[in-house]
Scaffold this active site. Structure first.
Site, PDB file in Angstrom:
ATOM      1  N   HIS A  74      -4.437  10.865  -7.266  1.00 42.16           N
ATOM      2  CA  HIS A  74      -3.727   9.664  -6.822  1.00 42.16           C
ATOM      3  C   HIS A  74      -4.613   8.445  -6.668  1.00 42.16           C
ATOM      4  CE1 HIS A  74      -5.321  11.007  -2.930  1.00 42.16           C
ATOM      5  NE2 HIS A  74      -5.136   9.775  -2.501  1.00 42.16           N
TER       6      HIS A  74
HETATM    7  C1  UD1 Z   1      -2.844   5.645   0.353  1.00 45.87           C
HETATM    8  C2  UD1 Z   1      -4.251   5.283   0.795  1.00 45.87           C
HETATM    9  C3  UD1 Z   1      -5.235   6.280   0.225  1.00 45.87           C
HETATM   10  C4  UD1 Z   1      -4.856   7.692   0.581  1.00 45.87           C
HETATM   11  C5  UD1 Z   1      -3.417   7.960   0.179  1.00 45.87           C
HETATM   12  C6  UD1 Z   1      -3.001   9.312   0.690  1.00 45.87           C
HETATM   13  C7  UD1 Z   1      -4.775   2.905   1.111  1.00 45.87           C
HETATM   14  C8  UD1 Z   1      -5.432   1.736   0.523  1.00 45.87           C
HETATM   15  N1  UD1 Z   1      -4.628   3.964   0.302  1.00 45.87           N
HETATM   16  O1  UD1 Z   1      -2.786   5.524  -1.053  1.00 45.87           O
HETATM   17  O2  UD1 Z   1      -6.525   6.026   0.764  1.00 45.87           O
HETATM   18  O3  UD1 Z   1      -5.709   8.578  -0.096  1.00 45.87           O
HETATM   19  O4  UD1 Z   1      -2.555   6.969   0.766  1.00 45.87           O
HETATM   20  O5  UD1 Z   1      -1.941   9.834   0.001  1.00 45.87           O
HETATM   21  O6  UD1 Z   1      -4.400   2.891   2.249  1.00 45.87           O
HETATM   22  N2  UD1 Z   1       5.092   5.440  -2.160  1.00 45.87           N
HETATM   23  C9  UD1 Z   1       6.287   6.095  -2.142  1.00 45.87           C
HETATM   24  N3  UD1 Z   1       6.635   6.736  -0.984  1.00 45.87           N
HETATM   25  C10 UD1 Z   1       5.885   6.733   0.122  1.00 45.87           C
HETATM   26  C11 UD1 Z   1       4.679   6.049   0.092  1.00 45.87           C
HETATM   27  C12 UD1 Z   1       4.285   5.407  -1.043  1.00 45.87           C
HETATM   28  O7  UD1 Z   1       7.000   6.119  -3.136  1.00 45.87           O
HETATM   29  O8  UD1 Z   1       6.285   7.354   1.130  1.00 45.87           O
HETATM   30  C13 UD1 Z   1       4.680   4.777  -3.417  1.00 45.87           C
HETATM   31  C14 UD1 Z   1       4.975   3.286  -3.416  1.00 45.87           C
HETATM   32  O9  UD1 Z   1       5.362   2.928  -4.712  1.00 45.87           O
HETATM   33  C15 UD1 Z   1       3.623   2.677  -3.129  1.00 45.87           C
HETATM   34  C16 UD1 Z   1       2.669   3.671  -3.761  1.00 45.87           C
HETATM   35  O10 UD1 Z   1       3.276   4.938  -3.571  1.00 45.87           O
HETATM   36  O11 UD1 Z   1       3.510   1.394  -3.659  1.00 45.87           O
HETATM   37  C17 UD1 Z   1       1.296   3.667  -3.131  1.00 45.87           C
HETATM   38  O12 UD1 Z   1       1.377   3.856  -1.723  1.00 45.87           O
HETATM   39  P1  UD1 Z   1       0.209   3.247  -0.764  1.00 45.87           P
HETATM   40  O13 UD1 Z   1       0.401   3.732   0.621  1.00 45.87           O
HETATM   41  O14 UD1 Z   1       0.112   1.789  -0.958  1.00 45.87           O
HETATM   42  O15 UD1 Z   1      -1.083   3.835  -1.395  1.00 45.87           O
HETATM   43  P2  UD1 Z   1      -1.419   5.320  -1.791  1.00 45.87           P
HETATM   44  O16 UD1 Z   1      -1.729   5.363  -3.245  1.00 45.87           O
HETATM   45  O17 UD1 Z   1      -0.375   6.237  -1.266  1.00 45.87           O
HETATM   46  N1  UDP Z   2      -1.603  17.306   0.493  1.00 43.18           N
HETATM   47  C1  UDP Z   2      -0.318  17.763   0.649  1.00 43.18           C
HETATM   48  N2  UDP Z   2       0.506  17.732  -0.425  1.00 43.18           N
HETATM   49  C2  UDP Z   2       0.112  17.292  -1.647  1.00 43.18           C
HETATM   50  C3  UDP Z   2      -1.215  16.817  -1.791  1.00 43.18           C
HETATM   51  C4  UDP Z   2      -2.049  16.824  -0.693  1.00 43.18           C
HETATM   52  O1  UDP Z   2       0.061  18.212   1.727  1.00 43.18           O
HETATM   53  O2  UDP Z   2       0.925  17.308  -2.582  1.00 43.18           O
HETATM   54  C5  UDP Z   2      -2.492  17.352   1.659  1.00 43.18           C
HETATM   55  C6  UDP Z   2      -3.821  18.001   1.417  1.00 43.18           C
HETATM   56  O3  UDP Z   2      -3.758  19.407   1.617  1.00 43.18           O
HETATM   57  C7  UDP Z   2      -4.684  17.311   2.455  1.00 43.18           C
HETATM   58  C8  UDP Z   2      -4.114  15.900   2.488  1.00 43.18           C
HETATM   59  O4  UDP Z   2      -2.788  16.013   2.000  1.00 43.18           O
HETATM   60  O5  UDP Z   2      -4.483  17.899   3.716  1.00 43.18           O
HETATM   61  C9  UDP Z   2      -4.917  14.980   1.624  1.00 43.18           C
HETATM   62  O6  UDP Z   2      -4.216  13.796   1.473  1.00 43.18           O
HETATM   63  P1  UDP Z   2      -4.333  12.890   0.169  1.00 43.18           P
HETATM   64  O7  UDP Z   2      -4.906  13.657  -0.955  1.00 43.18           O
HETATM   65  O8  UDP Z   2      -2.997  12.257  -0.012  1.00 43.18           O
HETATM   66  O9  UDP Z   2      -5.301  11.724   0.654  1.00 43.18           O
HETATM   67  P2  UDP Z   2      -6.896  11.622   0.781  1.00 43.18           P
HETATM   68  O10 UDP Z   2      -7.396  12.793   1.520  1.00 43.18           O
HETATM   69  O11 UDP Z   2      -7.445  11.506  -0.603  1.00 43.18           O
HETATM   70  O12 UDP Z   2      -7.078  10.338   1.512  1.00 43.18           O
END
Ligand code: UD1
Ligand code: UDP
Length: 389
Positions: A209
């Site tokens: 992601h």
């Molecule tokens: C965010 C964090 C990242 C973390 C990740 C965990 C920042 C800058 N990034 O990235 O560090 O690793 O979360 O998963 O804070 N969206 C949905 N449903 C949701 C949430 C998001 O559809 O419930 C979609 C939206 O289109 C959104 C995109 O995902 O624009 C990205 O979501 P966002 O929270 O901005 O960043 P992540 O890539 O999730």
């Molecule tokens: N995770 C989850 N479902 C998924 C992918 C990740 O529950 O489909 C869990 C994973 O086991 C870990 C946490 O989410 O506990 C990590 O989050 P993510 O990879 O979204 O963010 P990051 O750690 O890179 O910030």
């Protein structure tokens, strides 16, 4: 302590945050500290938020800021704008933020400007790559924080090198591991693998992601090609993050099976049963190390090098050839399981012990300003600083 005693506001906004706040909340509550849980709403889908509350037994948030998605500035500002009046109203003794997402930075900034002490859980991690939005969040959050809780020694080193006062830095272990160890048995008991027709050791797990991997179509195409080659030897399952879902447009190679985002227990179950993990997630690098599962990190750097030096992780970059050759190597000869010191399930308790000491002093009117001082030249810093644990 009574309800009029110390009061901690604990912030969570995105998927990994929910997993990290659980042991901190539990330990604070066990110590009698009044806690208020604030959900910023950065993640909002049931699969990215609700399922974690259910799986972890996390209580309903006391306040929901409903910030939602947006550009970095829009999202950060939405959290800040909603958090500021709430913080004024709550007037807590400390704001606890975790990890490195935009919600972490936003709430740390509001608290610091409101003169409320900030405690950062997972302080000191550095990838050295400022093109990662999380790296900016880490640096700024740590700079603003009064209490810095590092999961591993290199985090402590980074903080001290950047000018943090040794007395503000605490090596406490890893809260994500606390939650993992607490939930491992429940995850193991779930029918996740059977329901997907998977057998333990018979598949690899993929999570992707990071914007650097999934937002650039050329990079994503190379990664998918590598996954396709690996899937010829070991079928792959890929619970797809919503950011990534929008980019895949259904073009997954044969042998790579897409799933919706997994709930926490399902994700742990999938990691436990995997022969190999391929990921760009921070949390998954840590969890695979603790579970002893070989992990290849599809990035050029990691802010969690201890999972390489004392775990089962290898950072392989994003080139197709490098990923495939590392995967073949580890399918044939997996690394031995190892676990970093202090990743023992007790980080939340250690954090709470420090917080209780600090909050007690503050309540007695004795808490002096513990702000991180301006960075000093190396030569002027303590050469052998004691780090509190
Ligand atoms: C965010 C964090 C990242 C973390 C990740 C965990 C920042 C800058 N990034 O990235 O560090 O690793 O979360 O998963 O804070 N969206 C949905 N449903 C949701 C949430 C998001 O559809 O419930 C979609 C939206 O289109 C959104 C995109 O995902 O624009 C990205 O979501 P966002 O929270 O901005 O960043 P992540 O890539 O999730
Ligand atoms: N995770 C989850 N479902 C998924 C992918 C990740 O529950 O489909 C869990 C994973 O086991 C870990 C946490 O989410 O506990 C990590 O989050 P993510 O990879 O979204 O963010 P990051 O750690 O890179 O910030």
């Amino acid at each position: 302590m009574t309800p009029s005693g110390p009061h901690a506001v604990v912030v969570a906004g995105a998927r990994p945050n929910f997993i990290k706040v659980k042991p901190v909340l539990d330990a604070l509550e066990a110590a009698g500290v009044r806690t208020t849980l604030v959900h910023t709403g950065q993640h909002y889908d049931d699969a990215m938020s609700g399922v974690f509350f259910a799986d972890l037994g996390l209580r309903r948030p006391d306040h929901h800021l409903e910030a939602g998605s947006g550009s970095h500035a829009v999202q950060t500002a939405a959290v800040m704008t909603a958090f500021e009046p709430l913080l004024d109203e709550l007037a807590p003794d400390v704001v606890v933020v975790v990890g490195d997402v935009n919600s972490t930075l936003a709430c740390a900034l509001v608290a610091a400007k409101s003169a409320v002490p900030v405690a950062h859980v997972e302080a000191g991690l550095r990838s050295g790559d400022r093109t990662m939005p999380e790296e900016i969040n880490r640096i700024v959050t740590d700079r603003l924080s009064d209490l810095l809780f590092a999961p591993s020694p290199e985090g402590v080193d980074h903080l001290l090198a950047e000018g943090a006062r040794p007395e503000d830095v605490h090596l406490v272990g890893n809260v994500m591991v606390d939650t993992l160890l607490a939930c491992r048995e429940r995850a193991h008991a779930r029918p996740t693998l059977a329901e997907l027709g998977l057998r333990p050791g018979g598949y690899g797990l993929v999570t992707l992601h990071r914007p650097s991997n999934v937002d650039d179509p050329a990079v994503l195409e190379g990664l998918l090609a590598a996954l396709g080659e690996i899937a010829d030897r070991c079928p792959l399952v890929f619970p797809v993050h919503p950011r990534t879902a929008g980019r895949l447009a259904g073009r997954l190679p044969a042998g790579v099976r897409a799933l919706g985002p997994a709930g926490y227990l399902d994700c742990v179950a999938l990691q436990m049963g995997a022969r190999l993990v391929l990921t760009d997630s921070g949390g998954v690098q840590e969890e695979s190390t603790v579970l002893g599962v070989p992990c290849l990190t599809l990035r050029e750097s990691t802010e969690r090098p201890i999972t390489v030096t004392e775990g089962t992780n290898r950072v392989v970059g994003c080139s197709r050839a490098a990923i495939v050759s590392a995967a073949v190597e580890w399918l044939d000869s997996p690394p031995p399981p190892r676990r970093p010191a202090l990743w023992d399930g007790r980080a939340g308790e250690r954090i709470t012990a420090v917080l209780v000491r600090s909050l007690g002093r503050r309540h007695d009117g004795q808490l002096s300003s513990t702000r991180v001082p301006a960075s000093r030249p190396i030569a002027e810093r303590d050469t052998n600083p004691s780090v509190h644990s």
